[in-house]
Design a protein around this motif. Sequence first.
Motif, PDB file in Angstrom:
ATOM      1  N   ASN A   1       0.852  -1.168   0.000  1.00 17.39           N
ATOM      2  CA  ASN A   1       0.000   0.000   0.000  1.00 17.39           C
ATOM      3  C   ASN A   1       0.902   1.237   0.000  1.00 17.39           C
ATOM      4  N   VAL A   2       0.738   2.100  -0.981  1.00 21.75           N
ATOM      5  CA  VAL A   2       1.617   3.263  -1.132  1.00 21.75           C
ATOM      6  C   VAL A   2       1.523   4.181   0.080  1.00 21.75           C
ATOM      7  N   ASN A   3       0.365   4.198   0.756  1.00 20.99           N
ATOM      8  CA  ASN A   3       0.197   5.060   1.916  1.00 20.99           C
ATOM      9  C   ASN A   3       0.789   4.448   3.187  1.00 20.99           C
ATOM     10  N   GLN A   4       1.184   3.198   3.121  1.00 23.94           N
ATOM     11  CA  GLN A   4       1.712   2.505   4.289  1.00 23.94           C
ATOM     12  C   GLN A   4       3.141   2.963   4.560  1.00 23.94           C
ATOM     13  N   LYS A   5       3.373   3.437   5.773  1.00 27.08           N
ATOM     14  CA  LYS A   5       4.718   3.852   6.158  1.00 27.08           C
ATOM     15  C   LYS A   5       5.495   2.652   6.664  1.00 27.08           C
ATOM     16  N   ILE A   6       6.762   2.584   6.321  1.00 28.22           N
ATOM     17  CA  ILE A   6       7.648   1.520   6.766  1.00 28.22           C
ATOM     18  C   ILE A   6       8.390   2.052   7.978  1.00 28.22           C
ATOM     19  N   GLU A   7       8.193   1.398   9.107  1.00 32.22           N
ATOM     20  CA  GLU A   7       8.739   1.888  10.371  1.00 32.22           C
ATOM     21  C   GLU A   7      10.143   1.330  10.581  1.00 32.22           C
ATOM     22  N   ILE A   8      11.124   2.242  10.686  1.00 33.44           N
ATOM     23  CA  ILE A   8      12.514   1.846  10.910  1.00 33.44           C
ATOM     24  C   ILE A   8      13.192   2.843  11.845  1.00 33.44           C
ATOM     25  N   SER A   9      14.293   2.405  12.415  1.00 34.94           N
ATOM     26  CA  SER A   9      15.065   3.303  13.283  1.00 34.94           C
ATOM     27  C   SER A   9      15.930   4.214  12.421  1.00 34.94           C
ATOM     28  N   LYS A  10      16.400   5.282  13.028  1.00 32.61           N
ATOM     29  CA  LYS A  10      17.282   6.222  12.332  1.00 32.61           C
ATOM     30  C   LYS A  10      18.557   5.503  11.891  1.00 32.61           C
ATOM     31  N   GLU A  11      19.072   4.619  12.768  1.00 31.52           N
ATOM     32  CA  GLU A  11      20.293   3.867  12.454  1.00 31.52           C
ATOM     33  C   GLU A  11      20.089   2.964  11.235  1.00 31.52           C
ATOM     34  N   LYS A  12      18.934   2.325  11.162  1.00 36.24           N
ATOM     35  CA  LYS A  12      18.640   1.440  10.033  1.00 36.24           C
ATOM     36  C   LYS A  12      18.512   2.249   8.745  1.00 36.24           C
ATOM     37  N   LEU A  13      17.929   3.429   8.827  1.00 38.42           N
ATOM     38  CA  LEU A  13      17.812   4.287   7.645  1.00 38.42           C
ATOM     39  C   LEU A  13      19.190   4.653   7.110  1.00 38.42           C
ATOM     40  N   VAL A  14      20.102   5.023   7.996  1.00 38.09           N
ATOM     41  CA  VAL A  14      21.473   5.357   7.592  1.00 38.09           C
ATOM     42  C   VAL A  14      22.119   4.147   6.910  1.00 38.09           C
ATOM     43  N   GLU A  15      21.932   2.969   7.503  1.00 38.03           N
ATOM     44  CA  GLU A  15      22.487   1.726   6.945  1.00 38.03           C
ATOM     45  C   GLU A  15      21.930   1.447   5.545  1.00 38.03           C
ATOM     46  N   LEU A  16      20.624   1.636   5.367  1.00 30.81           N
ATOM     47  CA  LEU A  16      20.002   1.384   4.061  1.00 30.81           C
ATOM     48  C   LEU A  16      20.460   2.396   3.007  1.00 30.81           C
ATOM     49  N   LYS A  17      20.623   3.643   3.412  1.00 24.65           N
ATOM     50  CA  LYS A  17      21.104   4.662   2.469  1.00 24.65           C
ATOM     51  C   LYS A  17      22.535   4.353   2.020  1.00 24.65           C
ATOM     52  N   GLN A  18      23.368   3.863   2.929  1.00 22.39           N
ATOM     53  CA  GLN A  18      24.736   3.485   2.573  1.00 22.39           C
ATOM     54  C   GLN A  18      24.724   2.294   1.622  1.00 22.39           C
TER      55      GLN A  18
END
Length: 157
Positions: A3-20
């Motif tokens: 669902n495009v409106n569904q937010k994926i809940e992650i920690s700030k640390e995980k976001l940094v890891e995924l961006k890298q």
Amino acid sequence: MKNVNQKIEISKEKLVELKQELKNLYVERELIVVELAEARAQGDLSENAEYDAARDKQGEIVSRISELQYIIDYHTIVKHNSNSKIVRLGSIVEVSSKTNKSVNGKYTIVGSLESNPLEKKISNISPLAVAIVGQKVGDIVEVKTTKFFKVKVESIN
């Protein structure tokens, strides 16, 4: 399809890891383009194992880039609140059970992308987390799995 409106809940640390990881994949994708060009230069592509392997790897990389981009575009940061009086995403919760002693211990409630049972990080959609989210210290709730059992919320950090 998510669902495009569904937010994926992650920690700030995980976001940094995924961006890298995404940055690394962009670099790797460019290297694959070079590999494909070299394999094409070898002639007949129908019997070229290097070309086939490079194409397969390119497909995997493009797929993972797409997945990461979706997560990054539709994420919401979960903040740990050690002052919370109720169990929620990001909480570190200690539970006990008289009937299922294997669940006794401390768990961190995380989004499904970060779950790791070996580290006692359980997904917010796991049966145990579903049962305890929204509860307070002292509450006793039933966990619905193949065998039902009760747990008591001992502490929330």
